[in-house]
Design an enzyme around this catalytic site. Structure first.
Site, short mmCIF file in Angstrom:
data_model
loop_
_atom_site.label_atom_id
_atom_site.label_comp_id
_atom_site.label_asym_id
_atom_site.label_seq_id
_atom_site.Cartn_x
_atom_site.Cartn_y
_atom_site.Cartn_z
N LYS A 262 -45.05 77.14 -72.48
CA LYS A 262 -44.85 78.27 -71.57
C LYS A 262 -43.48 78.16 -70.88
O LYS A 262 -43.21 77.20 -70.18
CB LYS A 262 -45.98 78.29 -70.52
CG LYS A 262 -45.78 79.30 -69.38
CD LYS A 262 -46.99 79.33 -68.44
CE LYS A 262 -46.73 80.16 -67.19
NZ LYS A 262 -47.86 80.19 -66.24
N ASP A 267 -42.13 82.42 -61.63
CA ASP A 267 -43.38 83.18 -61.56
C ASP A 267 -43.66 83.60 -60.12
O ASP A 267 -44.18 82.82 -59.33
CB ASP A 267 -44.53 82.32 -62.11
CG ASP A 267 -45.86 83.06 -62.06
OD1 ASP A 267 -45.85 84.29 -61.85
OD2 ASP A 267 -46.91 82.40 -62.24
N LYS A 274 -47.63 86.56 -55.42
CA LYS A 274 -48.19 85.34 -54.83
C LYS A 274 -47.87 85.28 -53.34
O LYS A 274 -46.88 85.86 -52.90
CB LYS A 274 -47.53 84.11 -55.49
CG LYS A 274 -47.95 83.83 -56.91
CD LYS A 274 -47.22 82.60 -57.44
CE LYS A 274 -47.57 82.29 -58.87
NZ LYS A 274 -48.98 81.91 -59.08
N ASP A 285 -42.33 76.76 -63.45
CA ASP A 285 -43.39 77.31 -64.31
C ASP A 285 -42.97 77.33 -65.78
O ASP A 285 -43.72 77.80 -66.63
CB ASP A 285 -43.77 78.72 -63.82
CG ASP A 285 -45.20 79.11 -64.16
OD1 ASP A 285 -46.01 78.21 -64.43
OD2 ASP A 285 -45.50 80.32 -64.16
N ASP A 344 -50.46 88.12 -62.23
CA ASP A 344 -50.13 86.71 -62.02
C ASP A 344 -50.75 85.81 -63.11
O ASP A 344 -50.42 84.64 -63.21
CB ASP A 344 -50.60 86.28 -60.63
CG ASP A 344 -49.95 84.99 -60.16
OD1 ASP A 344 -48.97 84.55 -60.81
OD2 ASP A 344 -50.41 84.43 -59.15
N GLU A 346 -49.98 85.60 -66.09
CA GLU A 346 -48.96 86.03 -67.06
C GLU A 346 -48.74 85.02 -68.17
O GLU A 346 -48.33 85.37 -69.27
CB GLU A 346 -47.65 86.33 -66.34
CG GLU A 346 -46.74 85.12 -66.05
CD GLU A 346 -47.38 84.05 -65.17
OE1 GLU A 346 -48.27 84.40 -64.38
OE2 GLU A 346 -46.99 82.87 -65.28
N ARG A 348 -50.75 83.29 -69.99
CA ARG A 348 -51.59 83.51 -71.18
C ARG A 348 -51.11 84.71 -71.97
O ARG A 348 -51.32 84.78 -73.18
CB ARG A 348 -53.06 83.63 -70.75
CG ARG A 348 -53.36 84.79 -69.86
CD ARG A 348 -54.69 84.64 -69.15
NE ARG A 348 -54.59 83.75 -67.98
CZ ARG A 348 -55.63 83.42 -67.20
NH1 ARG A 348 -56.83 83.89 -67.46
NH2 ARG A 348 -55.45 82.62 -66.18
N1 BES Z 1 -48.11 79.50 -62.98
C1 BES Z 1 -49.36 79.80 -62.39
C2 BES Z 1 -50.29 78.59 -62.30
C3 BES Z 1 -49.84 77.48 -61.39
C4 BES Z 1 -50.30 77.41 -60.10
C5 BES Z 1 -49.03 76.47 -61.87
C6 BES Z 1 -49.90 76.37 -59.28
C7 BES Z 1 -48.63 75.42 -61.06
C8 BES Z 1 -49.07 75.37 -59.76
C9 BES Z 1 -50.08 80.87 -63.22
O1 BES Z 1 -49.26 81.79 -63.82
C10 BES Z 1 -50.98 81.62 -62.29
O2 BES Z 1 -50.47 82.28 -61.43
N2 BES Z 1 -52.29 81.53 -62.51
C11 BES Z 1 -53.23 82.22 -61.70
C12 BES Z 1 -54.25 82.86 -62.60
C13 BES Z 1 -55.20 83.75 -61.89
C14 BES Z 1 -54.49 84.98 -61.38
C15 BES Z 1 -56.31 84.12 -62.83
C16 BES Z 1 -53.89 81.20 -60.78
O3 BES Z 1 -54.17 80.10 -61.22
O4 BES Z 1 -54.07 81.51 -59.60
ZN ZN Z 2 -47.32 81.18 -64.23
MN MN Z 3 -48.83 83.41 -62.51
#
Ligand code: BES
Ligand code: ZN
Ligand code: MN
Length: 493
Positions: A262, A267, A274, A285, A344, A346, A348
């Site tokens: 990725k 992000d 966020k 990220d 968010d 994103e 996947r």
């Molecule tokens: N890049 C984030 C996940 C992340 C969070 C990585 C903290 C490192 C530290 C990812 O893109 C994300 O935002 N995931 C969301 C998914 C949710 C919206 C289903 C999450 O984990 O909150």
């Molecule tokens: Zn992310």
């Molecule tokens: Mn995200």
């Protein structure tokens, strides 16, 4: 910083600091430590008698030799119990020792080899070289004030005789190549987002192109031709053009391993923005993508007899008038449609297209590496990465590599019951499955795009950063799982 192997008596060499080792509860001192003790009028055995030194793993005692040895500084490093010694302990011990000696002002370091253990000389030398390189790592390029120590120029691994010299030299060379790869991944992930855009990431990959590695960077037109609606959907909010990075290493044989990372260079969450607290950490990220690019670079230097292709979809995720919106439906490369519930989620979306492309190239097996979910971080903390698979046999190989490198991983479930959560009434699938079991539903979303190929997904959200200098980890990007990826590829060759 140079690492070299030299044949000499470590107690007689001219250097700024020497490192020697001691086991916990060892009654007799090993040859080198005994020699140092004698030269220092039994100061070391005195410290042991007083309980100042007990040889516990993590213990570092630096003494000044005051003219009694050619080296002005001597570090006595505890290794813990002899029967519990593992390469990861060696890596951590030398890393802490090097960091301490660096801060004391030493420029030239020399370490003894650890001989009286069950570990192979080659593995010890690799671990010493990796630990020294990683422990001395610093990301200081944007700090204009110079540190108050000069920095370490070289670390010599000092071997007393010809026994094992060849193995020690080759182990050290391998360790340096792999650790340089980890540092490269750290550098990329530590770069601020304004200096590590998708274009910058592609540039790093292109600079690794050589005789045995081809690097191709595809742009937006190509993504459109390929129907990569996931990647394009995420990229639509940013003025930075997305890049699709493909690195092909040809080592021989008929199968090609796929590494997919990725490459989200920042992000923000997009329209589902966020909270601003800690949002700056999302410059990292792209750590999964960085680990793929850096591992490919190391693989090209180690030349295993196997083909490996690295794929990194790179983009930013930002809100704007052109950004994708919750409720949008995206058509991914294979034709599958996705309802975007949360912009968010994103990672996947961009990986869906990258995994489809890996499938088109017939890569097998495939490992993807992604800072994918906060849920994985909640489950496992910063100690280990989450591992998910559709093929236990292949997963066991990844787990074996993880054990060999000390980059901890823990397998999480893929029970069918979870799949209910990502069913959509509007499209084939939706991009979030709710709060509960979020790491698994994210993995199962990815699985929809791997087409049955043996596959492992590594969620490194919790492990991508270290909050402090600790052993071979430096504060900031951890550079994981470069060492596991390289070990895996070498073991598959
Ligand atoms: N890049 C984030 C996940 C992340 C969070 C990585 C903290 C490192 C530290 C990812 O893109 C994300 O935002 N995931 C969301 C998914 C949710 C919206 C289903 C999450 O984990 O909150
Ligand atoms: Zn992310
Ligand atoms: Mn995200």
């Amino acid at each position: 910083m140079r690492i070299e192997v030299t044949k000499a008596d470590i107690l007689t060499i001219e250097t700024d600091a020497i490192v020697v080792y001691i086991y916990e509860k060892s009654d007799d001192l090993d040859g080198i430590v005994a020699g140092a003790d004698k030269a220092l009028d039994e100061a070391i055995s005195g410290l042991i008698k007083n309980g100042e030194i007990n040889g516990k793993h993590g213990e570092i005692t630096m003494v000044y030799t005051l003219g009694k040895l050619p080296s002005p500084r001597l570090a006595i490093v505890g290794l813990g119990k002899r029967e519990e010694l593992a390469t990861d302990k060696v890596r951590n011990a030398i890393a802490d020792a090097c960091r301490t000696l660096k801060k004391s002002g030493a420029k030239k370091l020399a370490t003894a080899v650890i001989s009286d253990s069950d570990l192979k000389a080659q593995d010890v030398a690799q671990a010493l070289s990796e630990g020294a390189t990683l422990g001395l790592y610093e990301f200081g390029k944007y700090i204009t004030k110079k540190p108050d120590y000069p920095g370490v120029d070289s670390v010599s691994i000092v071997v007393a005789d010809d026994k094992d010299l060849k193995q020690i030299t080759s182990g050290s060379q391998r360790g340096v190549i792999i650790a340089d790869g980890v540092c490269m991944a750290r550098d990329m992930a530590n770069e601020p987002g304004n200096y590590m855009t998708p274009t910058d990431m592609a540039e790093v990959a292109l600079n690794l192109a050589s005789d045995n590695i081809t690097v191709t960077v595809f742009d937006k037109d190509w993504m459109q031709e390929k129907g990569m609606g996931g990647l394009l959907g995420v990229a639509s909010g940013s003025v930075q053009p997305p890049k699709f990075i493909v690195m092909e290493y040809k080592g021989g044989g008929d199968k090609t391993v796929g590494l997919v990372g990725k490459g989200l260079t920042f992000d923000s969450g997009g329209i589902s923005i966020k909270p601003s607290d800690k949002m700056q950490e999302m410059k990292g990220d792209m750590a999964g993508g960085a680990s793929v690019i850096a591992a490919m670079g190391a693989i090209a230097k180690l030349k295993p007899k196997i083909n490996v292709t690295g794929i990194v979809p790179a983009t930013e995720n930002l809100p704007s008038g052109t950004a994708q919106k919750p409720g949008d439906v995206l058509k991914t490369m294979g034709g599958k449609t996705v309802e975007v519930i949360n912009t968010d989620a994103e990672g996947r979306l961009i990986l869906a297209d990258a995994l489809c492309y890996a499938n088109e190239l017939k890569l097998s097996p495939v490992v993807d590496i992604a800072t994918l979910t906060g849920a994985c971080m909640v489950a496992l903390g910063d100690v280990c990465s989450g591992l998910f698979t559709n093929n236990q046999e292949f997963a066991d190989k990844v787990i074996a590599s993880s054990k060999a490198t000390g980059e901890k991983m823990w397998q999480l479930p893929m029970y069918d019951e979870y799949r209910e959560q990502i069913k959509s009434t509007v499209a084939d699938i939706k991009n979030t499955g709710g709060r509960w079991g979020g790491a698994t539903t994210a993995a199962q979303f990815l699985e929809e795009f791997v087409g049955g190929t043996p596959w492992v997904h590594l969620d490194i959200a919790g492990t991508m950063l270290s909050d402090k200098d600790k052993g071979y980890l430096a504060k900031g990007a951890a550079g994981i799982p470069v060492r596991t990826l390289v070990n895996l590829v070498l073991s598959l060759a």
